[in-house]
Design an enzyme around this catalytic site. Structure first.
Site, PDB file in Angstrom:
ATOM      1  N   ASN A   1      34.495 -26.769  21.458  1.00  0.00           N
ATOM      2  CA  ASN A   1      33.887 -28.031  21.910  1.00  0.00           C
ATOM      3  C   ASN A   1      35.001 -28.879  22.497  1.00  0.00           C
ATOM      4  O   ASN A   1      36.012 -29.114  21.836  1.00  0.00           O
ATOM      5  CB  ASN A   1      33.248 -28.786  20.742  1.00  0.00           C
ATOM      6  CG  ASN A   1      32.035 -28.058  20.177  1.00  0.00           C
ATOM      7  OD1 ASN A   1      31.593 -27.048  20.724  1.00  0.00           O
ATOM      8  ND2 ASN A   1      31.502 -28.567  19.088  1.00  0.00           N
TER       9      ASN A   1
ATOM     10  N   TYR B   1      36.005 -32.461  24.786  1.00  0.00           N
ATOM     11  CA  TYR B   1      35.588 -33.723  25.412  1.00  0.00           C
ATOM     12  C   TYR B   1      36.726 -34.454  26.110  1.00  0.00           C
ATOM     13  O   TYR B   1      36.556 -34.996  27.184  1.00  0.00           O
ATOM     14  CB  TYR B   1      34.947 -34.654  24.368  1.00  0.00           C
ATOM     15  CG  TYR B   1      33.619 -34.112  23.876  1.00  0.00           C
ATOM     16  CD1 TYR B   1      32.452 -34.374  24.582  1.00  0.00           C
ATOM     17  CD2 TYR B   1      33.543 -33.297  22.748  1.00  0.00           C
ATOM     18  CE1 TYR B   1      31.233 -33.858  24.168  1.00  0.00           C
ATOM     19  CE2 TYR B   1      32.318 -32.771  22.327  1.00  0.00           C
ATOM     20  CZ  TYR B   1      31.177 -33.050  23.047  1.00  0.00           C
ATOM     21  OH  TYR B   1      29.978 -32.522  22.642  1.00  0.00           O
TER      22      TYR B   1
ATOM     23  N   HIS C   1      25.859 -27.697  10.920  1.00  0.00           N
ATOM     24  CA  HIS C   1      26.268 -28.798  11.801  1.00  0.00           C
ATOM     25  C   HIS C   1      26.121 -30.095  11.002  1.00  0.00           C
ATOM     26  O   HIS C   1      25.337 -30.970  11.356  1.00  0.00           O
ATOM     27  CB  HIS C   1      25.436 -28.786  13.087  1.00  0.00           C
ATOM     28  CG  HIS C   1      26.058 -29.517  14.232  1.00  0.00           C
ATOM     29  ND1 HIS C   1      26.221 -28.963  15.493  1.00  0.00           N
ATOM     30  CD2 HIS C   1      26.559 -30.769  14.330  1.00  0.00           C
ATOM     31  CE1 HIS C   1      26.797 -29.842  16.305  1.00  0.00           C
ATOM     32  NE2 HIS C   1      26.999 -30.954  15.621  1.00  0.00           N
TER      33      HIS C   1
ATOM     34  N   ARG D   1      21.681 -23.600  22.155  1.00  0.00           N
ATOM     35  CA  ARG D   1      22.457 -23.655  20.915  1.00  0.00           C
ATOM     36  C   ARG D   1      21.851 -24.743  20.033  1.00  0.00           C
ATOM     37  O   ARG D   1      21.842 -25.917  20.398  1.00  0.00           O
ATOM     38  CB  ARG D   1      23.918 -23.986  21.218  1.00  0.00           C
ATOM     39  CG  ARG D   1      24.774 -24.231  19.986  1.00  0.00           C
ATOM     40  CD  ARG D   1      26.213 -24.572  20.367  1.00  0.00           C
ATOM     41  NE  ARG D   1      27.073 -24.686  19.213  1.00  0.00           N
ATOM     42  CZ  ARG D   1      27.610 -25.831  18.786  1.00  0.00           C
ATOM     43  NH1 ARG D   1      27.402 -26.957  19.420  1.00  0.00           N
ATOM     44  NH2 ARG D   1      28.380 -25.839  17.730  1.00  0.00           N
TER      45      ARG D   1
ATOM     46  N   GLU E   1      30.284 -26.846  23.474  1.00  0.00           N
ATOM     47  CA  GLU E   1      29.911 -28.230  23.793  1.00  0.00           C
ATOM     48  C   GLU E   1      30.881 -28.793  24.811  1.00  0.00           C
ATOM     49  O   GLU E   1      32.094 -28.549  24.714  1.00  0.00           O
ATOM     50  CB  GLU E   1      30.000 -29.156  22.563  1.00  0.00           C
ATOM     51  CG  GLU E   1      28.876 -29.022  21.593  1.00  0.00           C
ATOM     52  CD  GLU E   1      29.019 -29.977  20.412  1.00  0.00           C
ATOM     53  OE1 GLU E   1      29.616 -31.066  20.574  1.00  0.00           O
ATOM     54  OE2 GLU E   1      28.551 -29.606  19.339  1.00  0.00           O
TER      55      GLU E   1
ATOM     56  N   GLU F   1      32.710 -27.570  14.159  1.00  0.00           N
ATOM     57  CA  GLU F   1      33.745 -28.598  14.018  1.00  0.00           C
ATOM     58  C   GLU F   1      34.070 -28.952  12.569  1.00  0.00           C
ATOM     59  O   GLU F   1      33.847 -30.100  12.133  1.00  0.00           O
ATOM     60  CB  GLU F   1      33.342 -29.864  14.765  1.00  0.00           C
ATOM     61  CG  GLU F   1      33.085 -29.657  16.234  1.00  0.00           C
ATOM     62  CD  GLU F   1      32.961 -30.979  17.004  1.00  0.00           C
ATOM     63  OE1 GLU F   1      33.063 -32.045  16.386  1.00  0.00           O
ATOM     64  OE2 GLU F   1      32.786 -30.922  18.221  1.00  0.00           O
TER      65      GLU F   1
HETATM   66  C1  GCO Z   1      30.381 -32.846  17.904  1.00  0.00           C
HETATM   67  C2  GCO Z   1      29.124 -32.691  17.597  1.00  0.00           C
HETATM   68  C3  GCO Z   1      28.060 -33.312  18.380  1.00  0.00           C
HETATM   69  C4  GCO Z   1      28.327 -34.655  18.983  1.00  0.00           C
HETATM   70  C5  GCO Z   1      29.019 -34.519  20.318  1.00  0.00           C
HETATM   71  C6  GCO Z   1      29.311 -35.839  20.978  1.00  0.00           C
HETATM   72  O1  GCO Z   1      30.560 -31.627  17.957  1.00  0.00           O
HETATM   73  O2  GCO Z   1      31.084 -33.786  17.781  1.00  0.00           O
HETATM   74  O3  GCO Z   1      28.961 -31.343  17.604  1.00  0.00           O
HETATM   75  O4  GCO Z   1      27.141 -33.356  17.366  1.00  0.00           O
HETATM   76  O5  GCO Z   1      27.145 -35.317  19.149  1.00  0.00           O
HETATM   77  O6  GCO Z   1      30.223 -33.869  20.139  1.00  0.00           O
HETATM   78  O7  GCO Z   1      30.127 -36.630  20.182  1.00  0.00           O
END
Ligand code: GCO
Length: 487
Positions: A300, A302, A126, A82, A374, A171
């Site tokens: 995405n 985290y 992006h 990607r 992600e 995002e």
């Molecule tokens: C995000 C971005 C990435 C970041 C990753 C870590 O989606 O925030 O797509 O570019 O680098 O998430 O923070």
């Protein structure tokens, strides 16, 4: 805390394993072959905006090392890559004819990937908006959405049916709220009204961009959008806390999910934000344009956060240098500390949050396939004498989150693939090069690539189609085609 894990679950054949990057974070070569400046060039060159004064001028030099990087991806066994297309390489000022040299770079990249059997997953935006478009209003201006559709058409014509999946935006939450709320990201203009106008114009850009891609490639062209949906956990079941959660959900998530997947903004958002805007930028027909069928929803993920009703009132300081997202119609929402562990970003590690999010989305949109576009973690890597990195914490993070995806799939969620963030260490936006998410280390200065232990582990996951153990001893080093070249 132990990072050891036993061998784990298997994944169905056809599940797509890959890794992700983004243009400004890896390419460098910012002034080559006709590329114009983007808002991130401007922002990163503004003193005080990025840690260490870092910029993407050179980044990982992926633009020049792309052949080696693709060979390395093949060594790792990646099935998908990607990457994002830099709009200012295709149109230096965000308008007009396409720059053939800019298109040629991505044209070659796509062919190189296909030659080694890696599926290209293309993100059209992006975050690197051509600076010239920012100068005429950026995402706060409706015109930018039309420009985006033209740009999408140029890229679709050039890359055509070789692309596995087209993602319009990455995002939009960050573009709107970090770019125009907190000001942590380019263009760094803290203004809630502009943030909300940007939300709408990004939504419109998604709809028009998706239609432009299908206009070129036909209705069956596979299209997606990637959201970083925020997982807000209410601190209690008290109605006041649940109401607070709903308010922040509306601002952070529903303003994107509603228009793109349901054709309407959530009803509450207008009253909730009336202090900042009357939403007159939403014109007749916009919601129809935005509500385009998509093939896959990119996600995405985290971490999670805990929210509730504000316990004590806070004074909103009108002179504060930035506007937190919560101030945009969520002044009464309070954030509570999440328990650890945490990554180097300070983000809590909560794989269960990913399973929960997938289940919730599936309940709401049962027919919509999902792709994890992600997921990954920054840790302060310790480097051995040969450049080796025994990044057990990252490997354990990846194991737990892949496992969390598998748990959701067992419960019936249609997840099509997992693209980890990131293929290699790169420019982490406001954090510069101080935060490293890669499964491949990029040595500062020399830019030498070395596969970390997490990369070797991921290669084994892809090869076997099941979660390998995370051992007490480190995974055997991956010898790659690069090792000889770099020696
Ligand atoms: C995000 C971005 C990435 C970041 C990753 C870590 O989606 O925030 O797509 O570019 O680098 O998430 O923070």
């Amino acid at each position: 805390m132990s990072h050891a894990r036993p061998a784990g679950r298997a994944f169905p054949p056809g599940f797509l394993w890959g890794a992700a990057t983004a243009a400004y974070q890896v390419e460098g070569a910012v002034a080559e072959d006709g590329r114009g400046p983007s808002i991130w060039d401007t922002f990163s060159h503004t003193p005080g905006k990025v840690a260490g004064g870092d910029t993407g001028d050179i980044a990982c030099d992926h633009y020049h090392r792309v052949e080696q990087d693709v060979a390395l991806m093949a060594d790792l066994g990646l099935q998908a890559y990607r990457f994002s297309v830099a709009w200012p390489r295709i149109q230096a000022t965000g308008a007009g004819p396409a720059n053939p040299l800019g298109l040629a770079f991505y044209d070659r990249l796509v062919d190189q990937l296909l030659d080694v059997g890696i599926a290209p997953v293309v993100t059209l935006y992006h975050w690197d908006l051509p600076q010239a478009l920012q100068d005429t209003g950026g995402w706060a201006s409706r015109e930018t959405a039309y420009r985006f559709a033209d740009y999408a058409e140029h890229v679709a014509r050039a890359l055509g049916d070789r692309v596995h999946l087209w993602t319009t935006l990455n995002e939009p939450w960050c573009s709107a709220y970090l770019g125009h709320g907190s000001g942590e990201h380019a263009p760094g203009i803290p203004d809630p009204g502009l943030a909300l106008a940007s939300v709408h114009h990004l939504n419109l850009a998604h709809g028009l961009g998706a239609r432009a891609v299908r206009g070129v490639l036909g209705e069956s062209a596979p299209v997606s959008v990637t959201f970083n949906l925020q997982v807000h956990q209410a601190v209690s079941d008290d109605p006041a806390d649940l109401a607070a959660k709903r308010r922040i959900d509306v601002i952070a998530n529903e303003v994107f999910l509603g228009p793109t997947l349901e054709g309407a903004y959530p009803a509450e958002v207008f009253a909730q934000t009336s202090r900042f805007t009357d939403w007159a930028f939403v014109r007749d027909g916009d919601l129809d344009d935005i509500h385009v069928p998509i093939d896959v929803l990119g996600l995405n993920y985290y971490n999670t956060s805990r929210v509730g009703a504000r316990r004590a009132p806070v004074a909103v300081d009108p002179d504060a240098p930035f506007v937190p997202t919560t101030a945009i119609g969520c002044e009464d929402v309070e954030w509570f500390e999440q328990p650890g562990p945490r990554t180097q970003m300070g983000w809590n590690v909560d794989p269960q949050g990913l399973t929960d999010l997938l289940l919730e989305l599936h309940a709401r949109y049962p027919d919509l396939p999902i792709m994890i576009t992600e997921n990954g973690a920054a840790f302060d890597d310790e480097v051995g004498p040969e450049g080796e990195v025994a990044d057990r914490e990252r490997t354990a993070y990846l194991y737990d989150h892949v496992d969390a995806v598998g748990a959701a799939m067992d419960a019936g969620v249609d997840v099509r693939g997992y693209l980890l963030w990131s293929f290699m260490d790169n420019f982490e936006w406001a954090w510069g090069y101080s935060r490293r998410f890669g499964i491949v280390r990029v040595e500062p200065g020399t830019l030498r690539r070395t596969v970390k232990d997490s990369g070797a582990w991921y290669r084994e996951l892809i090869r076997a189609g099941r979660l390998p153990a995370v051992g007490a001893a480190s995974t055997p080093a991956v010898r790659t085609s690069l090792d000889a070249a770099q020696a």
